[in-house]
Design a protein around this motif. Structure first.
Motif, mmCIF file in Angstrom:
data_model
loop_
_atom_site.group_PDB
_atom_site.id
_atom_site.type_symbol
_atom_site.label_atom_id
_atom_site.label_comp_id
_atom_site.label_asym_id
_atom_site.label_seq_id
_atom_site.Cartn_x
_atom_site.Cartn_y
_atom_site.Cartn_z
ATOM 1 N N ARG A 31 8.783 -11.472 -6.608
ATOM 2 C CA ARG A 31 8.560 -12.734 -5.896
ATOM 3 C C ARG A 31 7.430 -12.555 -4.891
ATOM 4 N N GLU A 32 7.687 -12.702 -3.630
ATOM 5 C CA GLU A 32 6.641 -12.606 -2.602
ATOM 6 C C GLU A 32 6.649 -11.246 -1.895
ATOM 7 N N ARG A 33 7.252 -10.256 -2.523
ATOM 8 C CA ARG A 33 7.415 -8.959 -1.879
ATOM 9 C C ARG A 33 6.779 -7.869 -2.726
ATOM 10 N N GLY A 34 6.033 -6.981 -2.060
ATOM 11 C CA GLY A 34 5.452 -5.832 -2.733
ATOM 12 C C GLY A 34 5.945 -4.550 -2.093
ATOM 13 N N VAL A 35 6.183 -3.535 -2.913
ATOM 14 C CA VAL A 35 6.695 -2.261 -2.429
ATOM 15 C C VAL A 35 5.925 -1.141 -3.107
ATOM 16 N N LEU A 36 5.585 -0.120 -2.329
ATOM 17 C CA LEU A 36 4.967 1.076 -2.879
ATOM 18 C C LEU A 36 5.714 2.278 -2.325
ATOM 19 N N ILE A 37 6.186 3.131 -3.218
ATOM 20 C CA ILE A 37 6.900 4.349 -2.820
ATOM 21 C C ILE A 37 6.033 5.537 -3.205
ATOM 22 N N ASP A 38 5.698 6.335 -2.217
ATOM 23 C CA ASP A 38 4.908 7.544 -2.435
ATOM 24 C C ASP A 38 5.734 8.727 -1.953
ATOM 25 N N ASN A 39 6.516 9.254 -2.860
ATOM 26 C CA ASN A 39 7.458 10.329 -2.580
ATOM 27 C C ASN A 39 8.395 9.927 -1.453
ATOM 28 N N GLU A 40 8.298 10.522 -0.259
ATOM 29 C CA GLU A 40 9.292 10.208 0.766
ATOM 30 C C GLU A 40 8.957 8.968 1.589
ATOM 31 N N HIS A 41 7.804 8.361 1.376
ATOM 32 C CA HIS A 41 7.422 7.192 2.165
ATOM 33 C C HIS A 41 7.437 5.913 1.332
ATOM 34 N N LYS A 42 7.821 4.841 1.993
ATOM 35 C CA LYS A 42 7.908 3.532 1.340
ATOM 36 C C LYS A 42 7.277 2.489 2.252
ATOM 37 N N ILE A 43 6.337 1.715 1.688
ATOM 38 C CA ILE A 43 5.745 0.616 2.437
ATOM 39 C C ILE A 43 6.125 -0.685 1.738
ATOM 40 N N ILE A 44 6.474 -1.672 2.541
ATOM 41 C CA ILE A 44 6.867 -2.984 2.052
ATOM 42 C C ILE A 44 5.906 -4.003 2.637
ATOM 43 N N PHE A 45 5.420 -4.924 1.811
ATOM 44 C CA PHE A 45 4.569 -6.009 2.275
ATOM 45 C C PHE A 45 5.248 -7.319 1.908
ATOM 46 N N GLN A 46 5.565 -8.104 2.934
ATOM 47 C CA GLN A 46 6.255 -9.386 2.717
ATOM 48 C C GLN A 46 5.909 -10.331 3.859
ATOM 49 N N ASP A 47 5.603 -11.572 3.514
ATOM 50 C CA ASP A 47 5.293 -12.604 4.517
ATOM 51 C C ASP A 47 4.162 -12.173 5.454
ATOM 52 N N GLY A 48 3.165 -11.449 4.915
ATOM 53 C CA GLY A 48 2.020 -11.031 5.712
ATOM 54 C C GLY A 48 2.284 -9.871 6.645
ATOM 55 N N GLU A 49 3.454 -9.274 6.562
ATOM 56 C CA GLU A 49 3.840 -8.172 7.448
ATOM 57 C C GLU A 49 4.145 -6.918 6.637
ATOM 58 N N TYR A 50 3.920 -5.757 7.255
ATOM 59 C CA TYR A 50 4.237 -4.477 6.637
ATOM 60 C C TYR A 50 5.411 -3.824 7.337
ATOM 61 N N GLU A 51 6.168 -3.070 6.546
ATOM 62 C CA GLU A 51 7.190 -2.173 7.075
ATOM 63 C C GLU A 51 6.973 -0.824 6.398
ATOM 64 N N LEU A 52 7.193 0.250 7.138
ATOM 65 C CA LEU A 52 6.990 1.599 6.618
ATOM 66 C C LEU A 52 8.203 2.445 6.957
ATOM 67 N N PHE A 53 8.713 3.153 5.954
ATOM 68 C CA PHE A 53 9.913 3.965 6.151
ATOM 69 C C PHE A 53 9.723 5.358 5.585
ATOM 70 N N ASP A 54 10.386 6.327 6.209
ATOM 71 C CA ASP A 54 10.468 7.691 5.704
ATOM 72 C C ASP A 54 11.831 7.804 5.020
ATOM 73 N N LEU A 55 11.825 7.778 3.699
ATOM 74 C CA LEU A 55 13.078 7.752 2.938
ATOM 75 C C LEU A 55 13.861 9.048 3.035
ATOM 76 N N GLN A 56 13.182 10.137 3.336
ATOM 77 C CA GLN A 56 13.876 11.422 3.441
ATOM 78 C C GLN A 56 14.681 11.511 4.736
ATOM 79 N N SER A 57 14.053 11.138 5.856
ATOM 80 C CA SER A 57 14.770 11.246 7.133
ATOM 81 C C SER A 57 15.533 9.976 7.507
ATOM 82 N N ASP A 58 15.233 8.866 6.825
ATOM 83 C CA ASP A 58 15.856 7.580 7.139
ATOM 84 C C ASP A 58 16.175 6.825 5.840
ATOM 85 N N PRO A 59 17.104 7.340 5.029
ATOM 86 C CA PRO A 59 17.377 6.721 3.727
ATOM 87 C C PRO A 59 17.913 5.290 3.810
#
Length: 73
Positions: A17-45
């Motif tokens: 839909r209106e959401r994009g996600v890119l996972i690069d090993n332990e990091h995940k970036i989300i783009f939705q509604d013109g905003e980004y979120e970034l997470f460390d999946l290893q330390s913050d699952p």
């Protein structure tokens, strides 16, 4: 269950839909509604801490990778 996963050679991207996600090993970036979120999946699952403002170099690299991936699909 705990085991170490192999590292990916290339990031894994998704569009939904209106959401994009890119996972690069332990990091995940989300783009939705013109905003980004970034997470460390290893330390913050549970993805409770958005790193977009505190890890600026990583955030810029992940944004660039996201846009390159998005242009390729």
């Amino acid at each position: 269950m705990s085991r170490e996963l192999d590292r990916r050679d290339k990031p894994l991207g998704f569009l939904h839909r209106e959401r994009g996600v890119l996972i690069d090993n332990e990091h995940k970036i989300i783009f939705q509604d013109g905003e980004y979120e970034l997470f460390d999946l290893q330390s913050d699952p549970e993805e409770t801490t958005n790193l977009i403002d505190t890890q600026r170099d990583l955030a810029e690299a992940m944004k660039k990778a996201y846009h390159l991936w998005q242009e390729s699909v």
